[in-house]
Design a protein around this motif. Structure first.
Motif, short mmCIF file in Angstrom:
data_model
loop_
_atom_site.label_atom_id
_atom_site.label_comp_id
_atom_site.label_asym_id
_atom_site.label_seq_id
_atom_site.Cartn_x
_atom_site.Cartn_y
_atom_site.Cartn_z
N ALA A 63 0.84 -1.20 0.00
CA ALA A 63 0.00 0.00 0.00
C ALA A 63 0.87 1.25 0.00
O ALA A 63 1.85 1.34 0.76
CB ALA A 63 -0.91 0.01 1.23
N GLY A 64 0.50 2.22 -0.84
CA GLY A 64 1.13 3.53 -0.76
C GLY A 64 0.82 4.15 0.58
O GLY A 64 -0.20 3.84 1.23
N ALA A 65 1.68 5.07 1.01
CA ALA A 65 1.53 5.65 2.35
C ALA A 65 0.20 6.35 2.55
O ALA A 65 -0.29 6.45 3.67
CB ALA A 65 2.67 6.63 2.60
N GLY A 66 -0.42 6.84 1.46
CA GLY A 66 -1.67 7.56 1.59
C GLY A 66 -2.93 6.71 1.54
O GLY A 66 -4.04 7.24 1.65
N VAL A 67 -2.79 5.40 1.38
CA VAL A 67 -3.96 4.52 1.32
C VAL A 67 -4.57 4.42 2.71
O VAL A 67 -3.86 4.20 3.71
CB VAL A 67 -3.57 3.12 0.80
N THR A 68 -5.88 4.54 2.81
CA THR A 68 -6.52 4.46 4.12
C THR A 68 -6.60 3.01 4.59
O THR A 68 -6.63 2.07 3.78
CB THR A 68 -7.94 5.04 4.09
N LEU A 69 -6.64 2.86 5.89
CA LEU A 69 -6.79 1.53 6.46
C LEU A 69 -8.13 0.91 6.06
O LEU A 69 -8.24 -0.31 5.90
CB LEU A 69 -6.65 1.59 7.98
N GLN A 70 -9.14 1.75 5.91
CA GLN A 70 -10.44 1.24 5.47
C GLN A 70 -10.34 0.62 4.08
O GLN A 70 -10.89 -0.47 3.83
CB GLN A 70 -11.47 2.37 5.43
N ALA A 71 -9.61 1.27 3.18
CA ALA A 71 -9.45 0.73 1.82
C ALA A 71 -8.71 -0.61 1.87
O ALA A 71 -9.06 -1.55 1.14
CB ALA A 71 -8.70 1.72 0.94
N ILE A 72 -7.70 -0.70 2.72
CA ILE A 72 -6.97 -1.97 2.86
C ILE A 72 -7.87 -3.06 3.38
O ILE A 72 -7.91 -4.18 2.84
CB ILE A 72 -5.76 -1.77 3.80
N GLN A 73 -8.65 -2.76 4.41
CA GLN A 73 -9.55 -3.78 4.98
C GLN A 73 -10.61 -4.20 3.98
O GLN A 73 -10.99 -5.38 3.91
CB GLN A 73 -10.19 -3.27 6.27
N ASP A 74 -11.11 -3.26 3.20
CA ASP A 74 -12.16 -3.58 2.22
C ASP A 74 -11.63 -4.54 1.15
O ASP A 74 -12.30 -5.51 0.77
CB ASP A 74 -12.68 -2.31 1.55
N VAL A 75 -10.42 -4.28 0.65
CA VAL A 75 -9.83 -5.16 -0.37
C VAL A 75 -9.57 -6.54 0.22
O VAL A 75 -9.84 -7.57 -0.42
CB VAL A 75 -8.54 -4.52 -0.92
N LEU A 76 -9.04 -6.59 1.43
CA LEU A 76 -8.73 -7.87 2.05
C LEU A 76 -9.99 -8.66 2.37
O LEU A 76 -10.00 -9.89 2.28
CB LEU A 76 -7.92 -7.65 3.33
N ALA A 77 -11.06 -7.97 2.77
CA ALA A 77 -12.30 -8.66 3.15
C ALA A 77 -12.84 -9.50 2.00
O ALA A 77 -13.39 -10.59 2.23
CB ALA A 77 -13.35 -7.64 3.60
N ALA A 78 -12.69 -9.01 0.79
CA ALA A 78 -13.17 -9.76 -0.37
C ALA A 78 -12.40 -11.06 -0.55
O ALA A 78 -12.85 -11.97 -1.25
CB ALA A 78 -13.04 -8.90 -1.63
N MET A 79 -11.24 -11.18 0.09
CA MET A 79 -10.41 -12.38 -0.01
C MET A 79 -10.46 -13.21 1.27
O MET A 79 -9.70 -14.16 1.42
CB MET A 79 -8.96 -11.97 -0.28
N GLY A 80 -11.31 -12.80 2.22
CA GLY A 80 -11.41 -13.52 3.48
C GLY A 80 -10.23 -13.26 4.40
O GLY A 80 -9.94 -14.07 5.29
#
Length: 483
Positions: A63-80
């Motif tokens: 993740a780039g430094a400016g990516v929000t934690l919410q965006a990271i969690q949303d992408v990961l959630a789709a992968m379980g």
């Protein structure tokens, strides 16, 4: 404000010719800092908002430094999958979370952000770019790092990690942007738990609540060791004290959320329990209904209810089963209503009573076996100064946030005195007066850092910064007062 789009553009900020000699650079992300560490003071502001690339590679997320934690969690959630150690505020950025060594409610089970950082891209004050992968390079390969004795607690966001044979990545984690610009992060991730239960548990007496938390911690640690599918797997326990409950009632939050908090409640515990797939597939409603039956089938929920019953807390407890997302969200909203309510009271007092009033709060952690002792000292120190005190925090970590509700500007001064005195007591107990929010430019926190490590320790940190940032370009005034 400068908004670079790439690591190369970040590097160019420090290498491009400019007039007037070296200038100071302050890196900002979501600017959600509670310490003033993201507040500019004549600095060139480097915003990470355009450093926003996000890719997945197996169990890693880059993740780039400016990516929000919410965006990271949303992408990961789709992968379980998920990133377990993130703080409550998911609008914070990846770079900010690493720069402050952030921690969340589930630190008890998963630790802070630090061990989840697999790699970093860091730009030094001279423009040099470091591509770091954990395990490949020691900090000593870049700079001499004298060892510094640090508290043995679950989280400590207090200046630089300085340990023998430490990984180079760890030098920049928690350094609050004073040693280098974190441009990109590679995080390890984990499989999401099969299911979670959330419990809201009012307890009449704070000391009894602390003992209950101690027993839950012990049960969870045994479950992890034994891999017992029937064990109680606690990932987090939050708490709010009696004055915090009064704030909730004054604001009508309990009625809005339809949550019953019995009169005389001394502490409310918010407990998160993880369930295995096998445990989650059972009839959980039936387990709750028969929890007191002698012939009930053994299960994590039955053991949990039995423990609450021993403390007289089962009848008033409310347990949200995994499918009841709305109720779990209500519990979380209740917890977040406390700091929001206290902050609103501080702002009103500043507007209506005295502009010199401002937020006066601490962020203390001790080894859990000293937690009850810390709370006794905390309450005595603030009561001696006749301060209106609300306390909440991450009790499963031994971490609390005492907050003054000021009536006048003198309460701010007395609150700062109490915080420094409590910091001394916490240090003597083997804890840290700087648990998770960092130091920033807050003068009280900077003094707590000095008291934690002494003049020699602060001198060693200043010397380390000088070797990596000889002109003091990066975040001047953060961590240490200007010389």
């Amino acid at each position: 404000m400068i908004r670079p789009r790439s690591v190369d553009e970040v590097s160019e900020i420090f290498t491009a010719p400019h007039n007037g000699g070296p200038y100071s650079v302050l890196v900002v992300g979501a600017q959600s800092s509670l310490t003033g560490g993201a507040t500019p003071f004549g600095d060139v502001v480097l915003s990470t908002e355009r450093l926003n690339t996000l890719t997945i590679d197996g169990d890693r997320v880059r993740a780039g430094a400016g990516v929000t934690l919410q965006a990271i969690q949303d992408v990961l959630a789709a992968m379980g999958r998920w990133l377990p150690p993130v703080p409550t505020y998911l609008g914070a950025t990846a770079g900010g979370a690493v720069a402050t060594c952030a921690a969340g409610a589930a630190t008890f089970k998963y630790g802070t952000v630090r061990p989840w950082v697999h790699g970093l891209t860091v730009v030094l004050a001279g423009g040099e770019v470091l591509e770091l992968t954990r395990g490949e390079r020691l900090a000593s390969s870049l700079v001499a790092v004298p060892p510094l004795r640090m508290p043995a607690v679950a989280k400590c966001s207090a200046g630089y990690l300085m340990a023998p044979d430490m990984d180079l990545a760890d030098l920049f984690i928690g350094a609050e942007g004073t040693l280098g610009v974190i441009a990109e992060v590679v995080f390890r991730t984990a499989l999401r738990p099969a299911a979670r239960c959330h419990a809201l548990v009012p307890v009449s007496d704070e000391e009894a609540g602390i003992r209950l938390v101690g027993e839950l911690r012990t049960a969870a640690q045994q479950t992890w060791r034994d891999r017992d599918p029937l064990g109680i797997d606690v990932s987090a326990i939050e708490h709010i004290d009696a004055r915090s409950i009064a704030v909730i009632r004054e604001d009508g939050i309990d009625r809005k959320l339809d949550i019953t908090l019995p009169s005389g409640t001394g502490i409310v515990l918010l407990i998160e329990i993880e369930l295995s797939a096998a445990a989650a597939s059972a009839d959980l409603w039936r387990q709750l209904e028969t929890a007191r039956d002698d012939d009930a089938v053994d299960s994590p929920l039955r053991r949990f209810c039995a423990m609450l019953d021993r403390y007289g807390a089962l009848d008033d407890a409310e347990i949200a089963l995994p499918a009841n997302h709305a109720r779990a969200a209500a519990f979380a909203e209740l917890r977040e209503a406390v700091p929001a309510g206290v902050n609103r009271r501080v702002a009103l007092a500043q507007q209506q009573v005295d502009p010199r009033i401002y937020k006066t709060a601490a962020d203390m952690i001790v080894p859990f076996d000293r937690f009850g002792e810390m709370m006794h000292v905390c309450r005595r120190l603030f009561a001696e100064r006749h301060l209106d005190l609300a306390v909440w925090g991450h009790i499963s970590d031994g971490n609390v946030h005492p907050n003054v509700i000021p009536r006048n500007a003198d309460d701010v001064r007395k609150g700062q005195e109490a915080i420094l005195a409590l910091g001394d007591a916490v240090i003597a107990m083997g804890g840290s007066p700087l648990a998770e929010h960092g130091v920033g430019r807050n003068p009280i926190k900077q003094e707590l850092l000095r008291r934690l490590y002494g003049a020699a320790g602060i001198g060693a940190m200043r010397a380390l910064k000088l070797r990596l940032d000889p002109h003091g370009v990066l975040a001047p005034g953060v961590l240490f007062p200007p010389q």
